[in-house]
Design an enzyme around this catalytic site. Structure first.
Site, mmCIF file in Angstrom:
data_model
loop_
_atom_site.group_PDB
_atom_site.id
_atom_site.type_symbol
_atom_site.label_atom_id
_atom_site.label_comp_id
_atom_site.label_asym_id
_atom_site.label_seq_id
_atom_site.Cartn_x
_atom_site.Cartn_y
_atom_site.Cartn_z
ATOM 1 C CE1 TYR A 192 36.651 32.229 42.432
ATOM 2 C CE2 TYR A 192 37.443 32.387 40.414
ATOM 3 C CZ TYR A 192 37.426 31.603 41.383
ATOM 4 O OH TYR A 192 39.280 31.337 41.937
ATOM 5 C CG ASP A 209 35.183 40.401 38.637
ATOM 6 O OD1 ASP A 209 35.737 40.206 37.477
ATOM 7 O OD2 ASP A 209 35.392 39.525 39.131
ATOM 8 C CE LYS A 243 38.452 33.864 33.546
ATOM 9 N NZ LYS A 243 37.998 33.923 34.782
HETATM 10 C C1 LIG Z 1 38.581 34.002 36.264
HETATM 11 C C2 LIG Z 1 37.611 34.728 37.083
HETATM 12 C C3 LIG Z 1 38.301 35.942 37.821
HETATM 13 C C4 LIG Z 1 40.043 35.131 38.911
HETATM 14 O O1 LIG Z 1 40.719 34.966 37.174
HETATM 15 P P1 LIG Z 1 41.879 34.493 37.334
HETATM 16 O O2 LIG Z 1 43.099 34.808 36.217
HETATM 17 O O3 LIG Z 1 41.348 32.992 37.702
HETATM 18 O O4 LIG Z 1 43.283 34.286 38.907
HETATM 19 C C5 LIG Z 1 38.214 36.386 39.062
HETATM 20 N N1 LIG Z 1 36.523 36.792 38.442
HETATM 21 C C6 LIG Z 1 36.141 36.956 37.323
HETATM 22 C C7 LIG Z 1 34.588 37.263 37.177
HETATM 23 C C8 LIG Z 1 36.355 35.153 36.770
HETATM 24 O O5 LIG Z 1 35.681 35.040 36.011
#
Ligand SMILES: *Cc1c(COP(=O)(O)O)cnc(C)c1O
Length: 426
Positions: A144, A239, A267
């Site tokens: 994701y 990511d 995060k």
């Molecule tokens: C949570 C997450 C996102 C998205 O971040 P948001 O602050 O919710 O937009 C993207 N990539 C990864 C790996 C994530 O865990």
């Protein structure tokens, strides 16, 4: 468990928000029932609108590595906001957070702060395209990366496919620039490079995939991705929105000792406030506006209140043994439940991330290996855990998080609650 206040609040919320929520998973659709409306949190505990108390392993989906309402974070935020909450001009706090990160991270030389993980990834993809002059990106099924258009794409049925949109409203033409392959599959990646020679701007991966179960990849596979990118002039984008500052201060890059070309964060970086970031070498980052031609901006980017929360939180993460202690606590939980392993119940974990799964497999490395049918066990387990005062993210595809605030007593209680709940699931 009483939940009349939460239920009433949810009924009201349904009039205001689609599905009653401002982010879909909060609606409890995958576990059924009514979402709990949370009133407050302190340390490892949260309280809902009906006064129920829980030990919290959702931790706002990862950001709260120090737990709720940490005094150091609160004090920093309080002090900063009394001097104003936003200026749209540079502040020294941006420098301080950047120094803290760059001074302790050998993988990036420059950084840009944004306001969410989605925004960080979306911007990093644009940077990869701008830097390479190529359009296509390669992503993995089961990772994701937020909700920007080119990443809301799921695999089709071949080895190498242009995905299908996983959301209405995403144009086919966007999807045609996104190649989707399975995790842990070298052949698919090689095939993609053979088919789209010199067209792939970047490979994007969660190096520790933790948004669809916890799909640990072998180091050797990540090294393979590094090598094939280098060979083809493609950028490797880690990511690390979830793994950054979580499995160690330098995230998965540090954990595996593999240097990607661009890293995204979110995060934990904002101490519970909306912050994301992307970073890379000076050379790559020089393509970003106003130095270079890749445009990216934000009214609230580098917001001083959020920066001060990030500084306070990351300063704690840098203290000796911070990550070791988190891992020890997680291991205590995992080991405390190991006797249930033969019931097809598993807790997969790395560092302070754990995933509750119902499977016979000793290892799950791809999205396809997750048995959707097994989620029915999670749904039952989930409600038993709530009854026993344990809160985790309301979906069997989501991972749980240990924080600095979780105590030995919390973990002992959690193990007992799990044991009783698992009996009931049986
Ligand atoms: C949570 C997450 C996102 C998205 O971040 P948001 O602050 O919710 O937009 C993207 N990539 C990864 C790996 C994530 O865990």
């Amino acid at each position: 468990m009483k939940n009349s206040n939460s239920s009433q609040l949810f009924e009201k919320a349904k009039n205001y928000f689609p599905g009653g929520v401002n982010s879909p998973v909060r609606a409890f659709r995958s576990v059924g029932g009514t979402p709990l409306f949370i009133e407050k949190g302190k340390g490892s505990h949260i309280w809902d609108a009906d006064g129920n108390e829980f030990i919290d392993y959702c931790c706002s989906w990862g950001p709260l590595i120090l737990g709720h309402a940490n005094e150091k974070v609160l004090n920093a935020v309080d002090k900063t906001m009394r001097n104003g909450t936003s200026f749209g001009a540079p502040t020294r706090l941006e420098n301080e957070l950047a120094e803290l990160i760059l001074g302790n991270n050998p993988f990036i030389e420059k950084i840009r702060f944004v306001s969410s993980g989605t925004e960080a990834v979306m911007s990093a993809i644009r940077l990869a395209r701008g830097f390479t002059g190529r359009n296509k990106i390669l992503k993995f099924e089961g990772c994701y990366h937020g909700h920007s258009d080119s990443l809301l794409v799921k695999a089709g049925s071949g080895l190498v496919t242009f995905g299908n949109t996983s959301s209405a409203g995403v144009p086919e033409s966007f999807v045609n620039e996104t190649i989707v392959v399975s995790l842990n599959n070298k052949k698919a990646v090689e095939e993609a490079f053979a088919q789209f020679n010199n067209q792939i701007a970047c490979i994007i991966i969660e190096p520790i995939p933790a948004n669809n179960g916890l799909l640990m990849q072998d180091k050797e596979y990540l090294q393979f991705l590094r090598d094939i990118c280098t060979k083809n002039g493609t950028l490797l984008l880690f990511d690390e929105v979830i793994s950054g500052f979580r499995v160690g201060f330098t995230g998965a890059a540090g954990h595996y000792g593999i240097k990607p070309d661009i890293i995204t964060y979110g995060k934990i970086i904002g101490g519970g406030f909306p912050v994301g970031a992307y970073g890379a070498s000076k050379e790559i980052m020089s393509k970003i506006s106003p130095e270079g031609g890749v445009y990216q901006a934000g009214t609230l980017s580098g917001n001083p209140v959020a920066m001060s929360a990030g500084i306070a939180q990351l300063s704690e993460c840098l203290k000796p043994n911070f990550y070791k202690d988190l891992e020890n606590k997680t291991n205590k939980l995992v080991n405390g439940l190991s006797e249930f392993k033969n019931n097809d119940f598993k807790l997969f974990s790395i560092g302070s991330i754990f995933w509750i799964a119902f499977t016979k497999q000793e290892k799950i490395q791809t999205a396809e290996e997750i048995d959707g049918d097994s989620m029915k066990h999670f749904r039952v387990l989930y409600h038993h855990l709530l009854e026993k005062g344990i809160y985790t993210g309301p979906s069997g595809y989501e991972v749980g998080f240990m924080s600095e605030a979780h105590t030995d007593e919390d973990i002992t209680k959690t193990i007992a609650a799990f044991k009783a709940a698992l009996q009931e699931v049986k």
